[in-house]
Design a protein around this motif. Structure first.
Motif, mmCIF file in Angstrom:
data_model
loop_
_atom_site.group_PDB
_atom_site.id
_atom_site.type_symbol
_atom_site.label_atom_id
_atom_site.label_comp_id
_atom_site.label_asym_id
_atom_site.label_seq_id
_atom_site.Cartn_x
_atom_site.Cartn_y
_atom_site.Cartn_z
ATOM 1 N N PRO A 49 -3.660 10.084 28.969
ATOM 2 C CA PRO A 49 -2.783 11.101 28.420
ATOM 3 C C PRO A 49 -1.340 10.654 28.220
ATOM 4 O O PRO A 49 -0.510 11.439 27.771
ATOM 5 C CB PRO A 49 -2.846 12.216 29.457
ATOM 6 N N CYS A 50 -0.993 9.408 28.526
ATOM 7 C CA CYS A 50 0.414 8.982 28.479
ATOM 8 C C CYS A 50 0.977 8.881 27.060
ATOM 9 O O CYS A 50 2.169 9.059 26.863
ATOM 10 C CB CYS A 50 0.587 7.648 29.204
ATOM 11 N N GLY A 51 0.153 8.568 26.053
ATOM 12 C CA GLY A 51 0.617 8.502 24.680
ATOM 13 C C GLY A 51 1.156 7.150 24.246
ATOM 14 O O GLY A 51 1.683 7.028 23.141
ATOM 15 N N CYS A 52 1.022 6.125 25.091
ATOM 16 C CA CYS A 52 1.507 4.785 24.720
ATOM 17 C C CYS A 52 0.635 4.180 23.625
ATOM 18 O O CYS A 52 -0.580 4.335 23.630
ATOM 19 C CB CYS A 52 1.488 3.862 25.943
ATOM 20 N N ARG A 53 1.293 3.485 22.692
ATOM 21 C CA ARG A 53 0.560 2.769 21.656
ATOM 22 C C ARG A 53 0.078 1.444 22.220
ATOM 23 O O ARG A 53 0.816 0.754 22.911
ATOM 24 C CB ARG A 53 1.445 2.527 20.444
ATOM 25 N N LEU A 54 -1.172 1.102 21.906
ATOM 26 C CA LEU A 54 -1.774 -0.115 22.423
ATOM 27 C C LEU A 54 -2.212 -1.022 21.287
ATOM 28 O O LEU A 54 -2.631 -0.553 20.231
ATOM 29 C CB LEU A 54 -2.991 0.221 23.289
ATOM 30 N N GLY A 103 -7.149 3.740 13.493
ATOM 31 C CA GLY A 103 -7.358 2.687 12.512
ATOM 32 C C GLY A 103 -7.568 1.383 13.244
ATOM 33 O O GLY A 103 -7.515 1.337 14.466
ATOM 34 N N PRO A 104 -7.790 0.305 12.520
ATOM 35 C CA PRO A 104 -8.088 -0.959 13.192
ATOM 36 C C PRO A 104 -6.937 -1.504 14.038
ATOM 37 O O PRO A 104 -7.157 -2.265 14.966
ATOM 38 C CB PRO A 104 -8.413 -1.913 12.051
ATOM 39 N N MET A 105 -5.711 -1.085 13.757
ATOM 40 C CA MET A 105 -4.557 -1.606 14.491
ATOM 41 C C MET A 105 -3.785 -0.521 15.238
ATOM 42 O O MET A 105 -2.752 -0.794 15.820
ATOM 43 C CB MET A 105 -3.607 -2.327 13.523
#
Length: 65
Positions: A52-57, A44-46
């Motif tokens: 592959p680490c899975g961190c949210r950016l 989504g926009p946010m």
């Protein structure tokens, strides 16, 4: 004979790891965990997730990559 076999396999395994590091160095580091970011999934926009680490950016972090 056993010592020679185990010694050569250890060198081959170490060489494989060096090749992986060389490939990953061309990818940008994750701003949160410093692992190489190979993919970014956008849900989504946010909502962006580094792989592959899975961190949210955040959107700004994705733009800087």
């Amino acid at each position: 004979m056993t010592d020679r076999d185990s010694g050569s396999s250890g060198r081959e395994a170490a060489g494989d790891g060096d090749d992986d590091r060389d490939e990953r160095s061309s990818f940008p580091p994750c701003p949160k965990c410093d692992d190489a970011v190979i993919t970014v999934t956008t849900r989504g926009p946010m909502e962006h997730i580094a792989g592959p680490c899975g961190c949210r950016l955040s959107p700004g972090q994705v733009q800087r990559l």
